[in-house]
Design an enzyme around this catalytic site. Sequence first.
Site, short mmCIF file in Angstrom:
data_model
loop_
_atom_site.label_atom_id
_atom_site.label_comp_id
_atom_site.label_asym_id
_atom_site.label_seq_id
_atom_site.Cartn_x
_atom_site.Cartn_y
_atom_site.Cartn_z
N SER A 1 0.80 -1.23 0.00
CA SER A 1 0.00 0.00 0.00
C SER A 1 0.83 1.27 0.00
CB SER A 1 -0.96 -0.04 1.18
OG SER A 1 -1.73 -1.20 1.05
N ARG B 1 7.43 6.26 -4.62
CA ARG B 1 8.07 6.85 -3.44
C ARG B 1 7.42 6.25 -2.20
NH1 ARG B 1 4.61 9.97 -5.85
NH2 ARG B 1 2.74 10.35 -4.67
N ASP C 1 -4.08 -1.41 -1.14
CA ASP C 1 -5.13 -1.75 -0.17
C ASP C 1 -6.51 -1.20 -0.59
OD1 ASP C 1 -4.27 0.85 0.34
OD2 ASP C 1 -4.01 0.58 2.50
C1 GLC Z 1 -0.75 5.88 1.47
C2 GLC Z 1 -0.24 5.01 0.34
C3 GLC Z 1 -1.37 4.40 -0.42
C4 GLC Z 1 -2.32 3.68 0.53
C5 GLC Z 1 -2.76 4.61 1.65
C6 GLC Z 1 -3.64 3.89 2.67
O1 GLC Z 1 -1.45 6.95 0.92
O2 GLC Z 1 0.58 5.78 -0.53
O3 GLC Z 1 -0.88 3.47 -1.38
O4 GLC Z 1 -3.44 3.22 -0.18
O5 GLC Z 1 -1.63 5.12 2.29
O6 GLC Z 1 -2.98 2.82 3.24
#
Ligand code: GLC
Length: 485
Positions: free
Chosen positions: A158, A173, A211
């Site tokens: 995520s 990143r 996620d």
């Molecule tokens: C951050 C991550 C993203 C994820 C979110 C919730 O924004 O970059 O990929 O979905 O957190 O976990």
Amino acid sequence: MVHLGPKKPQARKGSMADVPRELMDEIHQLEDMFTADSETLRKVVKHFIDELNKGLTKKGGNIPMIPGWVMEFPTGKESGNYLAIDLGGTNLRVVLVKLSGKHTFDTTQSKYKLPHDMRTTKHQEELWSFIADSLKDFMVEQELLNTKDTLPLGFTFSYPASQNKINEGILQRWTKGFDIPNVEGHDVVPLLQNEISKRELPIEIVALINDTVGTLVASYYTDPETKMGVIFGTGVNGAFYDVVSDIEKLEGKLADDIPNDSPMAINCEYGSFDNEHLVLPRTKYDVIVDEQSPRPGQQAFEKMTSGYYLGELLRLVLVELNEKGLMLKGQDLTKLKQPYIMDTSYPARIEDDPFENLEDTDDIFQKDFGVKTTLPERKLIRRLCELIGTRAARLAVCGIAAICQKRGYKTGHIAADGSVYNKYPGFKEAAAKGLRDIYGWTGDASNDPIIIVPAEDGSGAGAAVIAALSEKRIAEGKSLGIIGA
Ligand code: GLC
């Protein structure tokens, strides 16, 4: 007009009668600073829609709008055994999912605590080794090592990861405080698959999943009214199904077997909304959070709305008020001066303090930070927590309104998950109220056309369903991503 919408009961604020004038003045200033009124929310939504659209163009914009290569809606008939892993901020979750093929599933899971400092280790191999070792432990526990068949694995990762196909994720990143060198710019799938292979585990990563996309698909599996999967947790983000023909940046890149009207799950990565700081009502504390983060200038929206930062915002205000000589006078604030010493559980517990004299809050400050608080000080602290939590909820739902307006959804369910959504007191109510304010809905909240509902398990069932959909595409010889990927 009588407002029947859910809102925080006034009583939670308690009486402010005994709060001295100078603290009361501070409370009022904080209220001004941290309140996002309906007009502001609407302005944010308007700009948000433009930015979402920009992210889909060839030129791109701040919001990555990453195609997730889930090109089907789940039917509920997907079946089989799948492994799913979810790399969260504090734990690695490993799940064995049995999809029944009849809209139901069974899961067995274990959690493995990420070793301290793993988020910022200098050696990226340590992360993949840890995951592979945990997978091995899980296979042993569940007696899966002797199976002849290779188990397909859905990897919930995520962080913003570009995908040219479903079983790929090139980390753009790190977010949420992760900062491990030599991973940005690399595809994380082979990095993990190599460690799995070294251990001779019969596992193949068939899909890499955000996620939010997992949440969207898992919830759609059981509820076809689902319009979005959203996370209000350590980070903030959302996913939805777009249509291939509306994704300009995919033009000319798609294999012939992907029709123009195909659905495509999009991981928005909208935590990066408004990195230019044009519309979000930032306070000086938000500016400090940003400047002191490992990635200044990034994730502007997330830094005001997600769990990773709420405690830090609280801490920054308290330290400043102390430095101005307004509270916690003459005390040793060494502990409280440590960045990120307060995770979100602090404002959450303070908001939950049931006592009129805020006794729990008193305990927290004495035990954890070695500071004594007066009742008026605690009242300020509690009010500040409410302000920070409510602002987070109200701003966070702007992403939902923006997607719904962009896609023309007038009704539907927004499947939500994440620690803040599930645990932060009053968050659900404040989020629902935020949506009502944006849309101007009045009347009985239970009739709201768009509602936020608790999601199905995205990184377990969702990852498994996506792995199943991906396997099916492989079996049918269909392409998994852009031409040549
Ligand atoms: C951050 C991550 C993203 C994820 C979110 C919730 O924004 O970059 O990929 O979905 O957190 O976990």
